[in-house]
Design a protein around this motif. Structure first.
Motif, PDB file in Angstrom:
ATOM      1  N   PHE A   1      -5.577   0.845  -6.921  1.00  0.00           N
ATOM      2  CA  PHE A   1      -6.241   0.827  -5.499  1.00  0.00           C
ATOM      3  C   PHE A   1      -7.406  -0.151  -5.303  1.00  0.00           C
ATOM      4  O   PHE A   1      -7.642  -0.611  -4.258  1.00  0.00           O
ATOM      5  CB  PHE A   1      -7.049   2.514  -5.163  1.00  0.00           C
ATOM      6  CG  PHE A   1      -6.156   3.378  -4.628  1.00  0.00           C
ATOM      7  CD1 PHE A   1      -5.627   3.428  -3.290  1.00  0.00           C
ATOM      8  CD2 PHE A   1      -5.664   4.259  -5.546  1.00  0.00           C
ATOM      9  CE1 PHE A   1      -4.552   4.299  -2.966  1.00  0.00           C
ATOM     10  CE2 PHE A   1      -4.631   5.394  -5.140  1.00  0.00           C
ATOM     11  CZ  PHE A   1      -4.201   5.411  -3.974  1.00  0.00           C
TER      12      PHE A   1
ATOM     13  N   THR B   1      -9.470   1.723   1.307  1.00  0.00           N
ATOM     14  CA  THR B   1      -8.760   1.552   0.169  1.00  0.00           C
ATOM     15  C   THR B   1      -9.610   1.549  -1.261  1.00  0.00           C
ATOM     16  O   THR B   1      -9.534   2.152  -2.208  1.00  0.00           O
ATOM     17  CB  THR B   1      -7.878   0.123  -0.124  1.00  0.00           C
ATOM     18  OG1 THR B   1      -7.233   0.131   1.325  1.00  0.00           O
ATOM     19  CG2 THR B   1      -7.146  -0.088  -1.115  1.00  0.00           C
TER      20      THR B   1
ATOM     21  N   CYS C   1      -9.586  -0.765   6.685  1.00  0.00           N
ATOM     22  CA  CYS C   1      -8.452  -0.677   5.639  1.00  0.00           C
ATOM     23  C   CYS C   1      -9.161  -0.874   4.388  1.00  0.00           C
ATOM     24  O   CYS C   1      -8.753  -0.235   3.279  1.00  0.00           O
ATOM     25  CB  CYS C   1      -7.213  -1.464   5.961  1.00  0.00           C
ATOM     26  SG  CYS C   1      -5.676  -1.139   5.135  1.00  0.00           S
TER      27      CYS C   1
ATOM     28  N   SER D   1       0.848  -1.113  -0.016  1.00  0.00           N
ATOM     29  CA  SER D   1      -0.033  -0.074  -0.135  1.00  0.00           C
ATOM     30  C   SER D   1       0.801   1.264   0.032  1.00  0.00           C
ATOM     31  O   SER D   1       0.450   2.444  -0.491  1.00  0.00           O
ATOM     32  CB  SER D   1      -0.888  -0.016   1.133  1.00  0.00           C
ATOM     33  OG  SER D   1      -1.868  -1.029   1.223  1.00  0.00           O
TER      34      SER D   1
ATOM     35  N   ARG E   1      -6.308   8.202   2.505  1.00  0.00           N
ATOM     36  CA  ARG E   1      -4.865   7.507   2.860  1.00  0.00           C
ATOM     37  C   ARG E   1      -4.470   7.566   4.117  1.00  0.00           C
ATOM     38  O   ARG E   1      -3.759   6.591   4.702  1.00  0.00           O
ATOM     39  CB  ARG E   1      -3.831   8.255   1.998  1.00  0.00           C
ATOM     40  CG  ARG E   1      -3.588   7.921   0.447  1.00  0.00           C
ATOM     41  CD  ARG E   1      -3.515   6.705   0.093  1.00  0.00           C
ATOM     42  NE  ARG E   1      -1.923   6.506   0.102  1.00  0.00           N
ATOM     43  CZ  ARG E   1      -1.413   5.266   0.115  1.00  0.00           C
ATOM     44  NH1 ARG E   1      -1.989   4.045   0.037  1.00  0.00           N
ATOM     45  NH2 ARG E   1       0.098   5.107   0.156  1.00  0.00           N
TER      46      ARG E   1
ATOM     47  N   MET F   1      -6.283   4.667   5.697  1.00  0.00           N
ATOM     48  CA  MET F   1      -5.573   3.448   5.146  1.00  0.00           C
ATOM     49  C   MET F   1      -4.399   3.075   6.307  1.00  0.00           C
ATOM     50  O   MET F   1      -4.227   2.151   6.677  1.00  0.00           O
ATOM     51  CB  MET F   1      -5.187   3.728   3.931  1.00  0.00           C
ATOM     52  CG  MET F   1      -6.092   3.151   2.772  1.00  0.00           C
ATOM     53  SD  MET F   1      -5.309   3.306   1.033  1.00  0.00           S
ATOM     54  CE  MET F   1      -4.254   2.117   1.487  1.00  0.00           C
TER      55      MET F   1
ATOM     56  N   SER G   1      -6.494  -6.181   0.399  1.00  0.00           N
ATOM     57  CA  SER G   1      -6.739  -5.982   1.934  1.00  0.00           C
ATOM     58  C   SER G   1      -8.016  -6.825   2.257  1.00  0.00           C
ATOM     59  O   SER G   1      -8.355  -7.228   3.585  1.00  0.00           O
ATOM     60  CB  SER G   1      -7.337  -4.447   2.132  1.00  0.00           C
ATOM     61  OG  SER G   1      -6.128  -3.579   1.730  1.00  0.00           O
TER      62      SER G   1
ATOM     63  N   LEU H   1      -5.159  -3.083  -4.582  1.00  0.00           N
ATOM     64  CA  LEU H   1      -4.870  -2.942  -3.061  1.00  0.00           C
ATOM     65  C   LEU H   1      -6.260  -3.590  -2.038  1.00  0.00           C
ATOM     66  O   LEU H   1      -6.086  -4.084  -1.084  1.00  0.00           O
ATOM     67  CB  LEU H   1      -4.498  -1.519  -2.697  1.00  0.00           C
ATOM     68  CG  LEU H   1      -2.898  -1.577  -3.084  1.00  0.00           C
ATOM     69  CD1 LEU H   1      -2.762  -0.100  -3.087  1.00  0.00           C
ATOM     70  CD2 LEU H   1      -1.996  -2.267  -2.776  1.00  0.00           C
TER      71      LEU H   1
END
Length: 436
Positions: free
Chosen positions: A181, A102, A98, A38, A118, A121, A188, A184
């Motif tokens: 993202f 994200t 998270c 991340s 962010r 996150m 997550s 990601l």
């Protein structure tokens, strides 16, 4: 004031059936891998993000700063909370938040919301890092803990290499930077599901901080006043800071000072990172034969001597490619040994408050790294003196910090204290070593 030393189970004691070590270790490895992803995976998308969000480079870099501040703050908050409420709740809430943050980053309409997301996150993602370390300390100690930490550190070293390459491939695809993202967010979500099904509660209710804020503060005081914990933590954090020095200055060292092309510099940097990773993996084997303390001593010695030699060659004008890369490689070999052992030795000192101990260690590491990075360019971009001066100074402080642990290592009666003021009841026996 009474102290309670935790009894150790016999070596033949089987691991708890609620926490299969192989799957648990793999899950903790996933938790340690997603946060570095991340941090670095979206870096190749910075130019496109600046265009799409109508801002400049400084504005986009602010989103990285927000993430790092969130990561530091999250560790300070979630680590102590895990000592009070157990490990599962903070990990599940953190990884769940998270995942949501994200996904929202992928659809952020402007720089402001993206920066706030962010930070969220980083704050929530810190649960996987800080509580994950506490889980390791709950289920293992000694060589077993050092082996697990070595594997986690090795994965943490691979992530900065893999992340920009993967991010560049995604950004160049039709999805652009927003697709990074989404990827990601998927990672997550996988992290959340793995934590939900594979991480048991490793901190029994009788070992938690049950006195509210007062108990949490007492635990924090007991951690911060333990000389050996501070010694091992400072050794880890300042050794880690040498890596931050190198990361910040390596483009100037490799290209401007040593004359490598961009491609050659990228290859040289990757080889250095792989060296530290391989050393961490090797430490997971060596620690069973030689023990954590000797490996830590040897690692710090290698780091200090190689950094000092590079500084001497730089100041005398005799630094060349062979000496520079060779000495940096020796330093990275030592750094891998430090990463695999110092964390285990530090958290073993505070079994009554491993969440808090993990939080202090992780936050100090982040703060020191953020502080030294801007100093690496203080003398311009065509000299390596600030780099090797910074690495030598940090390595020296790390080595000197071990003096704080000397008394406890010499006196076995002072080893692994359980502080009565930090726990309501004596700590129960802990499993000896998980069987892989």
């Amino acid at each position: 004031m009474t102290s309670h030393a935790p009894a150790r189970a016999s070596k033949s004691a089987p691991p708890s059936p609620l926490s299969p070590p192989g799957r648990l270790t793999a899950t903790l490895a996933l938790l340690s891998f997603v946060v570095p992803l991340s941090t670095d995976m979206y870096l190749p998308g910075f130019p496109a993000m600046a265009r799409d969000l109508a801002t400049d480079a400084a504005g986009i870099q602010l989103t990285l700063t927000a993430f790092l501040f969130g990561l530091a703050a999250g560790q300070l908050v979630l680590g102590p909370l895990s000592d009070r409420y157990g490990r599962r709740k903070p990990i599940l809430v953190g990884t769940g938040v998270c995942t949501l943050a994200t996904a929202l980053c992928a659809v952020a309409p402007s720089l402001g919301p993206l920066t706030g997301l962010r930070f969220l996150m980083g704050f929530s993602g810190a649960a996987g890092v800080v509580v994950g370390r506490a889980v390791v300390s709950d289920i293992a100690y000694g060589t077993a803990a050092a082996r697990i930490f070595g594997m986690l550190m090795a994965l943490g070293g691979i992530a900065p290499i893999v992340a920009p390459l993967a991010g560049g491939a995604i950004v160049n695809s039709s999805g652009g930077w927003r697709a990074v993202f989404w990827v990601l967010a998927g990672a997550s979500a996988l992290m959340f599901m793995a934590a939900l099904f594979l991480i048991p509660e490793t901190l029994p209710a009788e070992r938690r901080q049950a006195d509210g804020i007062g108990g949490t503060l007492k635990a924090a005081v007991s951690v911060l006043t333990d000389r050996s914990y501070l010694g091992y933590t400072l050794a880890f954090c300042f050794a880690s800071t040498t890596l931050f020095c190198y990361i910040a200055a390596s483009p100037f060292l490799l290209q401007n000072v040593l004359g490598f092309s961009v491609g050659e510099a990228s290859l040289a940097f990757s080889i250095g990172a792989l060296t530290a990773t391989a050393s961490s993996l090797a430490a997971t084997r060596l620690v069973s034969r030689y023990g954590s303390q000797p490996l830590l001593n040897a690692g710090l010695a290698a780091l200090l001597v190689s950094s000092a030699a590079a500084l001497l060659l730089t100041t005398t004008g005799n630094l060349n490619r062979v000496w520079a890369l060779g000495l940096v490689g020796i330093g990275f070999l030592g750094l891998g040994q430090v990463f695999a052992t110092a964390t285990a030795l530090a958290l073993e000192r505070v079994p009554h408050a491993t969440g808090t101990g993990s939080a202090v260690l992780g936050t100090l590491q982040s703060v020191l790294g953020a502080a030294v990075a801007p100093l690496m360019g203080i003398a311009g971009d065509h000299t390596a003196t600030p780099l090797f001066l910074g690495m030598t100074g940090c390595a020296l402080i790390a080595a000197l910090a071990l003096r704080l642990t000397r008394q406890d290592r010499q006196d076995p009666h002072l080893a692994r204290p359980e502080r009565a003021e930090a726990t309501a009841t004596p700590a129960p026996p802990r499993p000896t070593q998980p069987t892989e």
